[in-house]
Design a protein around this motif. Structure first.
Motif, PDB file in Angstrom:
ATOM      1  N   SER A 152     -87.165 -70.612 -23.537  1.00 32.67           N
ATOM      2  CA  SER A 152     -88.450 -70.854 -24.200  1.00 32.67           C
ATOM      3  C   SER A 152     -89.185 -69.546 -24.477  1.00 32.67           C
ATOM      4  O   SER A 152     -88.912 -68.513 -23.859  1.00 32.67           O
ATOM      5  N   ARG A 153     -90.140 -69.606 -25.377  1.00 32.53           N
ATOM      6  CA  ARG A 153     -90.936 -68.425 -25.714  1.00 32.53           C
ATOM      7  C   ARG A 153     -91.742 -67.917 -24.510  1.00 32.53           C
ATOM      8  O   ARG A 153     -91.766 -66.709 -24.250  1.00 32.53           O
ATOM      9  N   PRO A 154     -92.423 -68.810 -23.739  1.00 34.65           N
ATOM     10  CA  PRO A 154     -93.162 -68.323 -22.563  1.00 34.65           C
ATOM     11  C   PRO A 154     -92.257 -67.629 -21.550  1.00 34.65           C
ATOM     12  O   PRO A 154     -92.639 -66.606 -20.964  1.00 34.65           O
ATOM     13  N   ALA A 155     -91.056 -68.175 -21.342  1.00 36.62           N
ATOM     14  CA  ALA A 155     -90.126 -67.552 -20.393  1.00 36.62           C
ATOM     15  C   ALA A 155     -89.695 -66.173 -20.878  1.00 36.62           C
ATOM     16  O   ALA A 155     -89.558 -65.235 -20.082  1.00 36.62           O
ATOM     17  N   LEU A 156     -89.497 -66.023 -22.175  1.00 33.18           N
ATOM     18  CA  LEU A 156     -89.110 -64.724 -22.732  1.00 33.18           C
ATOM     19  C   LEU A 156     -90.196 -63.679 -22.506  1.00 33.18           C
ATOM     20  O   LEU A 156     -89.907 -62.532 -22.140  1.00 33.18           O
ATOM     21  N   ASN A 157     -91.445 -64.071 -22.724  1.00 34.97           N
ATOM     22  CA  ASN A 157     -92.547 -63.122 -22.545  1.00 34.97           C
ATOM     23  C   ASN A 157     -92.671 -62.673 -21.092  1.00 34.97           C
ATOM     24  O   ASN A 157     -92.883 -61.488 -20.807  1.00 34.97           O
ATOM     25  N   GLU A 158     -92.525 -63.626 -20.161  1.00 43.38           N
ATOM     26  CA  GLU A 158     -92.588 -63.266 -18.739  1.00 43.38           C
ATOM     27  C   GLU A 158     -91.374 -62.443 -18.334  1.00 43.38           C
ATOM     28  O   GLU A 158     -91.471 -61.544 -17.493  1.00 43.38           O
ATOM     29  N   LEU A 159     -90.230 -62.756 -18.921  1.00 48.70           N
ATOM     30  CA  LEU A 159     -89.015 -61.996 -18.623  1.00 48.70           C
ATOM     31  C   LEU A 159     -89.168 -60.546 -19.063  1.00 48.70           C
ATOM     32  O   LEU A 159     -88.762 -59.619 -18.344  1.00 48.70           O
ATOM     33  N   LEU A 160     -89.759 -60.337 -20.218  1.00 46.07           N
ATOM     34  CA  LEU A 160     -90.002 -58.971 -20.700  1.00 46.07           C
ATOM     35  C   LEU A 160     -90.863 -58.189 -19.716  1.00 46.07           C
ATOM     36  O   LEU A 160     -90.569 -57.030 -19.392  1.00 46.07           O
ATOM     37  N   ASP A 161     -91.939 -58.825 -19.240  1.00 43.49           N
ATOM     38  CA  ASP A 161     -92.821 -58.156 -18.273  1.00 43.49           C
ATOM     39  C   ASP A 161     -92.060 -57.795 -17.003  1.00 43.49           C
ATOM     40  O   ASP A 161     -92.222 -56.700 -16.449  1.00 43.49           O
ATOM     41  N   GLY A 162     -91.212 -58.714 -16.537  1.00 41.53           N
ATOM     42  CA  GLY A 162     -90.449 -58.461 -15.324  1.00 41.53           C
ATOM     43  C   GLY A 162     -89.424 -57.355 -15.497  1.00 41.53           C
ATOM     44  O   GLY A 162     -89.228 -56.521 -14.605  1.00 41.53           O
ATOM     45  N   LEU A 163     -88.768 -57.340 -16.645  1.00 39.10           N
ATOM     46  CA  LEU A 163     -87.775 -56.294 -16.916  1.00 39.10           C
ATOM     47  C   LEU A 163     -88.428 -54.918 -16.974  1.00 39.10           C
ATOM     48  O   LEU A 163     -87.861 -53.925 -16.512  1.00 39.10           O
ATOM     49  N   LEU A 164     -89.641 -54.869 -17.524  1.00 35.32           N
ATOM     50  CA  LEU A 164     -90.373 -53.602 -17.565  1.00 35.32           C
ATOM     51  C   LEU A 164     -90.795 -53.181 -16.162  1.00 35.32           C
ATOM     52  O   LEU A 164     -90.651 -52.007 -15.781  1.00 35.32           O
ATOM     53  N   GLN A 165     -91.288 -54.132 -15.386  1.00 32.86           N
ATOM     54  CA  GLN A 165     -91.746 -53.834 -14.026  1.00 32.86           C
ATOM     55  C   GLN A 165     -90.613 -53.297 -13.160  1.00 32.86           C
ATOM     56  O   GLN A 165     -90.815 -52.403 -12.336  1.00 32.86           O
ATOM     57  N   HIS A 166     -89.410 -53.826 -13.359  1.00 32.11           N
ATOM     58  CA  HIS A 166     -88.256 -53.390 -12.565  1.00 32.11           C
ATOM     59  C   HIS A 166     -87.494 -52.249 -13.242  1.00 32.11           C
ATOM     60  O   HIS A 166     -86.366 -51.950 -12.853  1.00 32.11           O
ATOM     61  N   THR A 167     -88.113 -51.646 -14.246  1.00 26.60           N
ATOM     62  CA  THR A 167     -87.568 -50.483 -14.968  1.00 26.60           C
ATOM     63  C   THR A 167     -86.193 -50.736 -15.581  1.00 26.60           C
ATOM     64  O   THR A 167     -85.395 -49.815 -15.743  1.00 26.60           O
ATOM     65  N   VAL A 168     -85.912 -52.004 -15.895  1.00 21.67           N
ATOM     66  CA  VAL A 168     -84.681 -52.304 -16.624  1.00 21.67           C
ATOM     67  C   VAL A 168     -84.829 -51.837 -18.071  1.00 21.67           C
ATOM     68  O   VAL A 168     -83.881 -51.349 -18.685  1.00 21.67           O
ATOM     69  N   ILE A 169     -86.034 -52.004 -18.610  1.00 15.25           N
ATOM     70  CA  ILE A 169     -86.350 -51.503 -19.944  1.00 15.25           C
ATOM     71  C   ILE A 169     -87.578 -50.607 -19.844  1.00 15.25           C
ATOM     72  O   ILE A 169     -88.319 -50.662 -18.860  1.00 15.25           O
TER      73      ILE A 169
END
Length: 232
Positions: free
Chosen positions: A155-172
């Motif tokens: 879903s779109r909401p899950a994608l947005n939260e996933l982006l935040d998490g990936l940034l927080q964990h320095t994946v991106i």
């Protein structure tokens, strides 16, 4: 969660509606194990999350009966509520309609997708979906194997939260995040995210799987991907 059962010339479907909760998923699976021939069928996710305390009705034009008429989306300690639909064996067009009479979710299943020529209870298939047993292999292998289904169902909401998490964990990094955020189309955004992570290797894939398990356990259960340890 959608389950289908074929009994002679009748198709019985049960569409469960509940807030994302691993305990509720287990309760549904336990209940469905009591129905002979019941099989889970992968269904697409809505574009937006449903609001708690809202009510919904299910519309299937070719159905013989749909019970109950409406379901209220609330947290429950018991097995989640579900719509039970009885109909002839044919293609299915489902529409979930909210309080404001707007369509919030749609699903179309063709007859050939869920039944073989035998019309027996063992003929119900999870067509196009992952295997029922959990996937094995490295995190990168798991993500590659579910790439198509992830793009289709997240879903779109899950994608947005996933982006935040990936940034927080320095994946991106911030630049990569901004480049994805400007993508308007949901599937294209999902495709960009998973491909970006896959290019970064096993550790990044492990981070994404673990984040997805926290953000959307229902999707992880559907994709049959496992939380994995992050390499040190």
């Amino acid at each position: 969660m959608l389950y289908l059962t074929v009994k002679r010339e009748t198709l019985i479907s049960r569409l469960y509606l509940f807030p994302s909760n691993p305990g509720q998923i287990q309760a549904v699976e336990q209940q469905e194990s009591k129905f002979q021939g019941s099989k889970r069928f992968p269904n697409t996710r809505p574009e937006q999350s449903f609001k708690l305390n809202s009510s919904f009705r299910l519309n299937i034009p070719c159905s013989t009966s749909i019970t109950p008429p409406r379901i209220h989306l609330i947290h429950r300690d018991t097995t989640p509520s579900f719509f039970k639909v009885v109909m002839e064996i044919t293609g299915i067009e489902m529409e979930l309609i909210g309080d404001d009479e707007r369509i919030v979710w749609k699903e179309t299943l063709q007859k050939y997708e869920f039944i073989t020529e035998t019309h027996s209870t063992s003929a119900v298939l999870g067509a196009g979906g992952p295997a029922e047993s959990s996937l094995t292999g490295s995190a990168e292998q798991q993500l590659r194997s579910v790439r198509t289904e992830f793009v289709k169902r997240v879903s779109r909401p899950a994608l947005n939260e996933l982006l935040d998490g990936l940034l927080q964990h320095t994946v991106i990094n911030q630049e990569e995040m901004e480049s994805v955020k400007v993508i308007a189309e949901r599937a294209e955004k999902a495709r960009d995210i998973i491909d970006m992570v896959l290019r970064k290797g096993t550790e990044s894939c492990s981070r994404m799987i673990n984040l997805l398990g926290e953000l959307d356990p229902c999707l992880c259960s559907l994709l049959q991907i496992n939380s994995v340890g992050v390499p040190t």
